[in-house]
Design a protein around this motif. Structure first.
Motif, mmCIF file in Angstrom:
data_model
loop_
_atom_site.group_PDB
_atom_site.id
_atom_site.type_symbol
_atom_site.label_atom_id
_atom_site.label_comp_id
_atom_site.label_asym_id
_atom_site.label_seq_id
_atom_site.Cartn_x
_atom_site.Cartn_y
_atom_site.Cartn_z
ATOM 1 N N LEU A 753 18.718 19.070 -21.936
ATOM 2 C CA LEU A 753 19.501 19.334 -20.733
ATOM 3 C C LEU A 753 18.671 19.971 -19.624
ATOM 4 O O LEU A 753 19.023 19.877 -18.443
ATOM 5 N N SER A 754 17.575 20.614 -19.976
ATOM 6 C CA SER A 754 16.738 21.255 -18.955
ATOM 7 C C SER A 754 16.238 20.247 -17.928
ATOM 8 O O SER A 754 15.965 20.603 -16.779
ATOM 9 N N ALA A 755 16.120 18.966 -18.340
ATOM 10 C CA ALA A 755 15.630 17.941 -17.419
ATOM 11 C C ALA A 755 16.612 17.659 -16.290
ATOM 12 O O ALA A 755 16.245 17.062 -15.282
ATOM 13 N N LEU A 756 17.879 18.078 -16.457
ATOM 14 C CA LEU A 756 18.880 17.843 -15.416
ATOM 15 C C LEU A 756 18.823 18.898 -14.321
ATOM 16 O O LEU A 756 19.326 18.681 -13.220
ATOM 17 N N ILE A 757 18.208 20.031 -14.599
ATOM 18 C CA ILE A 757 18.225 21.165 -13.670
ATOM 19 C C ILE A 757 17.375 20.852 -12.437
ATOM 20 O O ILE A 757 16.271 20.326 -12.542
ATOM 21 N N ASP A 758 17.906 21.188 -11.270
ATOM 22 C CA ASP A 758 17.179 21.027 -10.012
ATOM 23 C C ASP A 758 15.828 21.744 -10.121
ATOM 24 O O ASP A 758 15.777 22.933 -10.462
ATOM 25 N N PRO A 759 14.726 21.038 -9.869
ATOM 26 C CA PRO A 759 13.400 21.670 -9.963
ATOM 27 C C PRO A 759 13.270 22.927 -9.099
ATOM 28 O O PRO A 759 12.439 23.790 -9.387
ATOM 29 N N GLY A 760 14.088 23.031 -8.059
ATOM 30 C CA GLY A 760 14.028 24.222 -7.213
ATOM 31 C C GLY A 760 14.552 25.466 -7.889
ATOM 32 O O GLY A 760 14.321 26.585 -7.423
ATOM 33 N N LEU A 761 15.288 25.304 -8.989
ATOM 34 C CA LEU A 761 15.818 26.449 -9.736
ATOM 35 C C LEU A 761 14.840 26.769 -10.855
ATOM 36 O O LEU A 761 15.061 26.451 -12.021
ATOM 37 N N SER A 762 13.752 27.396 -10.503
ATOM 38 C CA SER A 762 12.636 27.544 -11.435
ATOM 39 C C SER A 762 12.620 28.869 -12.181
ATOM 40 O O SER A 762 11.712 29.115 -12.967
ATOM 41 N N GLU A 763 13.585 29.760 -11.932
ATOM 42 C CA GLU A 763 13.550 31.068 -12.572
ATOM 43 C C GLU A 763 13.976 30.954 -14.027
ATOM 44 O O GLU A 763 15.148 30.659 -14.326
ATOM 45 N N PRO A 764 13.093 31.193 -14.993
ATOM 46 C CA PRO A 764 13.414 31.019 -16.414
ATOM 47 C C PRO A 764 14.537 31.938 -16.901
ATOM 48 O O PRO A 764 15.252 31.587 -17.828
ATOM 49 N N CYS A 765 14.696 33.096 -16.259
ATOM 50 C CA CYS A 765 15.697 34.050 -16.741
ATOM 51 C C CYS A 765 17.111 33.526 -16.603
ATOM 52 O O CYS A 765 18.030 34.046 -17.235
ATOM 53 N N PHE A 766 17.301 32.496 -15.766
ATOM 54 C CA PHE A 766 18.648 31.965 -15.564
ATOM 55 C C PHE A 766 18.898 30.680 -16.359
ATOM 56 O O PHE A 766 19.977 30.113 -16.259
#
Length: 846
Positions: A753-766
């Motif tokens: 599912l990580s592949a769906l995340i907008d690349p601009g949301l790069s903060e691992p803590c979230f």
């Protein structure tokens, strides 16, 4: 796990149901018992004094529902004795030694001659034991089909138990278990969460019944109250209407001199259900769906912000109708106005005029409340009438409020009142004490209002009649003049007639301002192109400014628009009755001839799509802001579905209909296609399907059937778009003909599912929170409406209060890219704009 490799002589009652044998069969079992080491394997449900249960062996209830044995939690090396569902994985309902774990697999269980169960390790050390209330001649330990593990006499027909696991619940309440108090034996039945998923020790959250005036259920984190159900009024817990208003369980509350407890039974005996306190502190009632192999959440106790204990402080009332969620009681004001303005109402409210126990003090009535908490609450069951209860409270200067119930009598409160919630339906009438000066002022204000209202009503009738007369006279003169000049009877100016009747079109909304077209034309500089904010399927939106400086957005319907008077008035009627911080505010309207205009508050940041799908602006939406937008849309939709004066189905939730204010807070807009539901109406059908393809649920798009779950589907699409930064109506996977939903489902099955995340949301803590949102989004877009969660449960899921069941394959997972369907072409064209108007698709449902 394997069952014990032995046979056992049947016993009365429940075991006899499992082993209804003839004498020959009984003899065979006795014979079988002699040859324990034979190859015959029979799962049994009892342990006599002659046998032990070793690690690796299990007991199985006669109906194969529950199993007892040793287990190790995930990410742990400890061993525990527990009970679980035999045919449902990973659900432990009871743990014996939850606070005394074994460290190896040498543990075994036995019952001694005194009728006590002992849990020992290989060295003979006792890790856990029971304390039976009596001794038996032939004691046995018996796992019942209900999940209750008991000690009883072997050959007795009595269902009397000297000990039972149901008296020692852990985090789970099963049908037939008790939650409450035994006043005669001083026993309490409480639930406590696990510490975490790998440690079943007594955790931080406890759920128990407390006698504080009237009984109520309280959830505590440590010693701090985080939730209370509201008092039992003799009929129900006012803060838990879901327990009595469902078709799954039959709640039972016993309240007498010896016992005060809650229990429940399944209406359908084949149902598998449980009530659980999760490690996060959420309180959920769950049922097992065998076809889907997952748990359905039927009731979530902490469903919204108003269920947080004392959310609005002393004398503050929490309501889902207001923009803040909190308001002060009548004749009270915020204790800290600055904090209140900054959305921090925790300091609560104070009286406008303090009490001094003088003559003339009295009460005002507040309706539909969850009865409050207070340091001291008294109940007088002998006082039944409201008037007697009032006099009893008035006679005591320390009495702050009272309520009278038919079943419980007179309830009086002493000290500051807190944890008050207002309901749109149901709730309890409640009377708060006020100073004499406040009551005198209220009486004067009431008389003044009546006088002014009567005067204005009379003046209004006269003025309205005069205006209509003048309009008709002007119209007649215009027609006469035109006839003389042109020699025709054509009526080219129907404005006066329309304006005269426009007030009747507004129904019971006389408070909504009606602007004339000249004023709006002036405000928008003649609807100049430079003030154009956008264009949609029903017209154009212009920015405007009144002389007083107020900025507005004017939605001017095109004369050729498909939105007629019905849709226009529907939007006026619906939105003028709604008020929530996450809904756009309607300022007024204009109806003159063919001219129809809606006037909204001006929101400078336009639609969510203008940020979300614009590469230049996308970076302004970090994850914190996106999650805030998700929660805001969810709260606004929940308000429409459950907490507003009307039950509203929006039917066109999409990114361009989510407007953003200066701080990028979301506001749901465009209610032209919204549908008001009646109190008992769950769904409706239509032959005229309207909305935007890509956001419409399958049952609505194909069959014209819509409900709250239709908006849930649209919300799920929005959620996936916000997380991915991709537009559903134009997404197509480059390798396969997959929609955004299909791509998300593909990644789910690949555990990627990580592949769906907008690349601009790069903060691992979230990342964990983002993945949770994707999971919730997939639950919202499931093919069948009944599989989708409600908005209240969705908000609980997003807040990590409610558990997340496994989703099933979404609808519309493939995209037909070889042809441009009418659906898709209309959806794409409508999505090219970003303003407060509808995208429209009109076709016949089957």
């Amino acid at each position: 796990m394997l069952g014990i490799m032995t046979c056992i002589i049947p016993i009365p009652n429940e075991t006899r149901i499992c082993n209804n044998l003839s004498m020959k069969g009984l003899a065979f079992l006795i014979f079988c018992n002699i040859f324990i080491l034979s190859d015959i394997t029979i799962a049994i449900d009892i342990i006599p004094t002659s046998q032990s249960l070793y690690d690796g062996d299990t007991l199985v209830s006669c109906g194969q529902t529950f199993e007892l044995g040793f287990f190790t939690p995930v990410n742990s090396k400890n061993r525990y004795l527990g009970i679980w569902y035999k045919n449902i994985p990973d659900i432990i309902v009871w743990v014996a030694n939850r606070n005394s774990p074994l460290t190896d697999t040498s543990g075994f269980l036995k019952i001694n001659d005194k009728g006590n169960i002992l849990l020992l390790n290989g060295n003979g050390s006792v890790f856990w034991s029971t304390s039976s209330s009596r001794t038996w001649a032939n004691p046995i330990a018996h796992l019942l089909e209900s999940g209750n593990f008991v000690i009883r006499e072997w050959f007795s027909n009595s269902e009397s138990y000297s000990w039972q696991s149901f008296d020692y619940p852990c985090d789970t309440l099963l049908p037939g278990m008790k939650l409450g108090l035994s006043l005669s034996t001083k026993r309490s039945w409480n639930l406590s969460s696990w510490i975490d998923d790998s440690d079943p020790s007594s955790g931080g959250f406890t759920y128990s019944l407390e006698q504080h005036g009237l009984p109520e259920f309280v959830l505590r984190k440590g010693s701090k109250i985080v939730y209370r159900s509201g008092s039992w009024d003799g009929v129900q817990f006012r803060g838990l209407p879901e327990l009595t208003n469902n078709f799954v369980i039959n709640p039972i509350f016993i309240y007498n001199a010896s016992d005060v407890y809650f229990t429940f039974e399944n209406i359908d005996k084949s149902t598998i259900s449980r009530f659980v306190v999760n490690v996060s502190g959420s309180l959920d009632y769950l049922t097992w769906n065998g076809k889907q192999r997952g748990w359905n959440c039927i009731v979530t106790m902490m469903k919204d912000i108003c269920d947080n204990y004392a959310e609005c402080g002393a004398y503050g009332v929490c309501t889902m109708n207001g923009s803040l969620g909190c308001k002060c009681m009548k004749k009270f004001t915020p204790r800290s106005p600055q904090d209140w303005h900054n959305f921090d109402p925790s300091a609560g409210c104070v009286r406008n005029s303090p009490l001094n126990c003088s003559h003339g003090e009295g009460f005002i009535k507040l309706k539909g409340l969850k009865l409050p908490d207070s340091p001291n609450i008294l109940v007088n069951e002998s006082v039944k009438s409201a008037e007697e209860c009032k006099m009893e409270c008035l006679a005591n200067c320390s009495c702050m409020a009272y309520a009278a119930t038919k079943m419980s009598g007179c309830i009086t409160w002493f000290g500051d009142l807190t944890d008050i919630r207002e309901y749109t339906e149901g709730g309890q009438d409640f009377y708060i004490r006020l100073a004499a000066s406040e009551l005198d002022k209220q009486k004067k204000d009431t008389r003044l209002i009546i006088i002014i209202s009567a005067a204005l009503t009379g003046m209004g009738i006269v003025v309205s009649a005069l205006i209509c007369f003048l309009w008709r006279w002007r119209k007649k003169n215009k027609e006469k003049k035109k006839t003389e000049e042109v020699g025709t009877d054509h009526n080219i100016d129907n404005e006066p007639s329309e304006k005269c009747t426009s007030s009747s079109m507004l129904g019971d909304n006389p408070e909504l301002p009606i602007f004339d077209s000249e004023k709006l034309a002036t405000a928008t500089n003649g609807f100049h192109l430079s003030n154009k904010l956008g264009k949609g399927g029903f017209g154009t939106v212009y920015k405007g400014k009144f002389p007083n400086g107020q900025e507005i957005a004017v939605k001017r319907l095109s004369k050729s628009s498909g939105q007629g008077s019905e849709e226009f008035m529907n939007e006026v009627v619906v939105i003028s009755k709604l008020q929530h911080r996450n809904l756009v505010k309607l300022v007024g309207c204009c109806i003159e001839g063919e001219e129809k205009m809606l006037v909204y508050e001006y929101l400078p940041n336009k639609g969510l799509d203008s940020f979300l799908f614009d590469p230049k602006k996308q970076s302004l939406l970090d994850w914190r802001k996106r999650f805030q937008i998700i929660e805001g849309i969810g709260r606004g939709t929940l308000y429409l579905h459950r907490d507003s004066r009307l039950r509203v189905i929006h039917r066109d939730l999409k990114a361009s209909n989510i407007l953003l204010d200066e701080e990028l807070n979301p506001k749901i807009s465009d209610f032209g296609m919204a549908r008001i539901f009646g109190g008992n109406e769950l769904q409706a059908d239509t032959l005229r399907v309207v909305g935007t393809y890509g956001y419409m649920s399958p049952e609505y798009a194909m069959d014209g059937r819509f409900s709250e779950k239709s908006d849930v589907f649209s919300f799920g699409i929005l959620l996936l778009e916000i997380v991915s930064g991709k537009r559903n109506t134009s997404f197509s996977h480059h390798e396969q003909h997959l929609s955004l939903l299909g791509y998300a489902w593909k990644l789910w099955n690949e555990d990627n599912l990580s592949a769906l995340i907008d690349p601009g949301l790069s903060e691992p803590c979230f990342e964990e929170e983002i993945l949770r949102c994707i999971h919730v989004g997939l639950l919202c877009v499931q093919d069948f409406a009944e599989d989708r969660p409600t908005m209240s449960i969705i908000l609980s899921m997003l807040s990590e209060i409610a558990p997340l069941p496994l989703p099933k394959q979404p609808a519309f997972t493939e995209r037909q890219v070889s042809s441009s369907s009418d659906y898709e072409s209309r959806g794409k064209s409508s999505e090219a704009y970003s303003m407060n108007y509808i995208s429209y698709t009109d076709f016949q449902g089957r």
